[in-house]
Design an enzyme around this catalytic site. Structure first.
Site, PDB file in Angstrom:
ATOM      1  NE  ARG A  61     -47.272 -25.245   5.356  1.00 16.86           N
ATOM      2  CZ  ARG A  61     -48.753 -24.946   5.320  1.00 16.86           C
ATOM      3  NH1 ARG A  61     -49.329 -23.764   6.857  1.00 16.86           N
ATOM      4  NH2 ARG A  61     -49.809 -25.310   4.936  1.00 16.86           N
ATOM      5  NE  ARG A  84     -52.176 -17.757   5.048  1.00 18.90           N
ATOM      6  CZ  ARG A  84     -52.419 -18.493   5.534  1.00 18.90           C
ATOM      7  NH1 ARG A  84     -51.226 -18.479   5.873  1.00 18.90           N
ATOM      8  NH2 ARG A  84     -53.592 -19.063   4.630  1.00 18.90           N
ATOM      9  CG  HIS A 154     -49.728 -18.685  11.774  1.00 20.77           C
ATOM     10  ND1 HIS A 154     -49.221 -19.568  11.511  1.00 20.77           N
ATOM     11  CD2 HIS A 154     -51.175 -18.953  11.409  1.00 20.77           C
ATOM     12  CE1 HIS A 154     -49.955 -20.653  11.956  1.00 20.77           C
ATOM     13  NE2 HIS A 154     -50.661 -20.262  11.251  1.00 20.77           N
ATOM     14  CG  ASP A 200     -54.836 -25.022  15.471  1.00 15.93           C
ATOM     15  OD1 ASP A 200     -55.355 -24.159  16.104  1.00 15.93           O
ATOM     16  OD2 ASP A 200     -55.868 -25.684  14.673  1.00 15.93           O
ATOM     17  CD  GLU A 257     -50.549 -18.982  14.630  1.00 21.36           C
ATOM     18  OE1 GLU A 257     -51.526 -18.382  14.648  1.00 21.36           O
ATOM     19  OE2 GLU A 257     -50.226 -20.420  15.050  1.00 21.36           O
TER      20      GLU A 257
HETATM   21  O1  TA6 Z   1     -52.985 -21.061  13.229  1.00 26.69           O
HETATM   22  C1  TA6 Z   1     -53.410 -22.251  13.239  1.00 26.69           C
HETATM   23  C2  TA6 Z   1     -53.868 -22.646  12.265  1.00 26.69           C
HETATM   24  O2  TA6 Z   1     -55.184 -22.234  12.075  1.00 26.69           O
HETATM   25  C3  TA6 Z   1     -54.701 -23.878  11.991  1.00 26.69           C
HETATM   26  O3  TA6 Z   1     -55.770 -24.224  11.839  1.00 26.69           O
HETATM   27  C4  TA6 Z   1     -53.725 -24.327  10.669  1.00 26.69           C
HETATM   28  O4  TA6 Z   1     -54.180 -24.987   9.403  1.00 26.69           O
HETATM   29  C5  TA6 Z   1     -52.574 -23.545  10.487  1.00 26.69           C
HETATM   30  O5  TA6 Z   1     -53.095 -22.170  10.963  1.00 26.69           O
HETATM   31  C6  TA6 Z   1     -51.864 -23.081   9.078  1.00 26.69           C
HETATM   32  O6  TA6 Z   1     -52.839 -22.662   8.242  1.00 26.69           O
HETATM   33  P1  TA6 Z   1     -52.875 -22.416   6.622  1.00 26.69           P
HETATM   34  O7  TA6 Z   1     -53.424 -21.340   5.601  1.00 26.69           O
HETATM   35  O8  TA6 Z   1     -51.412 -21.633   6.839  1.00 26.69           O
HETATM   36  O9  TA6 Z   1     -52.085 -23.361   6.090  1.00 26.69           O
END
Ligand code: TA6
Length: 282
Positions: A61, A84, A154, A200, A257
């Site tokens: 994260r 990832r 991201h 978002d 992103e």
């Molecule tokens: O890029 C935005 C997103 O797709 C959100 O919808 C969100 O939940 C996030 O990425 C994080 O995703 P993750 O799978 O890393 O928790």
């Protein structure tokens, strides 16, 4: 004096620490090919990395996760694809008087082909000088059949105070609101994007550099090759549902992103594509 690149262990994961003579530094994890830290010369940390992040057990994260070959849930793979959570290898390290550069690579293997049946080579190059960071992602179709993908860098930016932030440059571009599934695309009509609730948004075909103002600091955000920009913050309730983020951390982060979401990028055998995100301290 020249820059330096060291092989280190970071939270138990193999990583590279890049530094420049001017004092900028970055940490690039081989797990995920994920940049976890960027501190420009004479500056503060610019990437958010959760203090509750898990390292090597699912996605990390924070930093700059590489989403490939699928953005979000736009397909049958796990959210944001598998790149990832795979181990990457180092293919290049270079330093000069005022820069440091490293390239890491992910290649298909039986496990990735069981999920997504395509041979590919993915390369992420991280290059930095005193106040600028370039992240370039290259995708090569190394197989004998065409494939198509979506993806993103991201980027989790660390901000001093989200509610004081202003993001400039998205005015006039169309976006899909991922929090309002099924809604038609809308056009951004504000001069600046302000943050006072969950967000978002998937902006399409953004052809302009962005500027993030954050408590007196300004960061230029520029993309090439990636047509789209995703802006995400979970806000308080969303934050509470994310178990690897401390409560109220949403105020310290903003994802801006560089993405390819609304059109899949198609590659014929032997073809390659690259996209870049550049962050510049202003
Ligand atoms: O890029 C935005 C997103 O797709 C959100 O919808 C969100 O939940 C996030 O990425 C994080 O995703 P993750 O799978 O890393 O928790």
């Amino acid at each position: 004096m020249s820059g330096d690149i060291q092989t280190i262990e970071y939270q138990g994961l193999p990583a590279l620490r890049l530094s420049t003579a001017a004092g900028a530094s970055a940490v690039l994890s081989l797990y995920g090919g994920q940049l976890l830290s960027w501190v420009p010369a004479r500056g503060r940390e610019r990437l958010y990395l959760s203090e509750r992040a898990r390292f090597g057990d699912g996605p990390i994260r924070g930093g700059v996760p590489v989403c490939f070959p699928q953005f979000s849930t736009q397909g049958t793979l796990a959210r944001h694809g598998f790149a990832r959570t795979r181990m990457w290898t180092v293919t290049e390290q270079r330093t000069g008087d005022d820069f440091a550069l490293a390239t890491v690579r992910l290649v298909d293997d039986p496990q990735t082909r069981a999920l997504w049946p395509h041979p590919f080579i993915l390369e992420l190059t991280v290059a930095m000088d005193g106040g600028r960071l370039d992240l370039e992602l290259e995708v090569i179709n190394s197989g004998h059949a065409p494939f198509a993908f979506t993806g993103a860098l991201h980027t989790y930016l660390r901000v001093a105070e989200l509610e004081e932030c202003q993001l400039q440059g998205l005015h006039g571009f169309d976006y899909l609101d991922a929090l309002d599934a099924g809604a038609q695309a809308r056009r951004d009509s504000g001069d600046v994007l302000l943050f006072d609730g969950p967000l978002d948004r998937h902006y399409r075909d953004v052809e302009r550099p962005l500027l993030l103002r954050d408590n007196g600091a300004a960061l230029g955000i520029h993309a090439e090759g990636f047509p789209d920009v995703v802006v995400w913050n979970p806000w308080e309730d969303g934050n509470a549902r994310i178990d690897d983020m401390a409560p109220r951390d949403f105020r310290r982060m903003l994802c801006v992103e560089a993405a390819a979401t609304h059109r899949r990028i198609a590659l014929e055998p032997g073809e390659s594509w690259h996209g870049r995100q550049t962050l510049v301290c202003l």
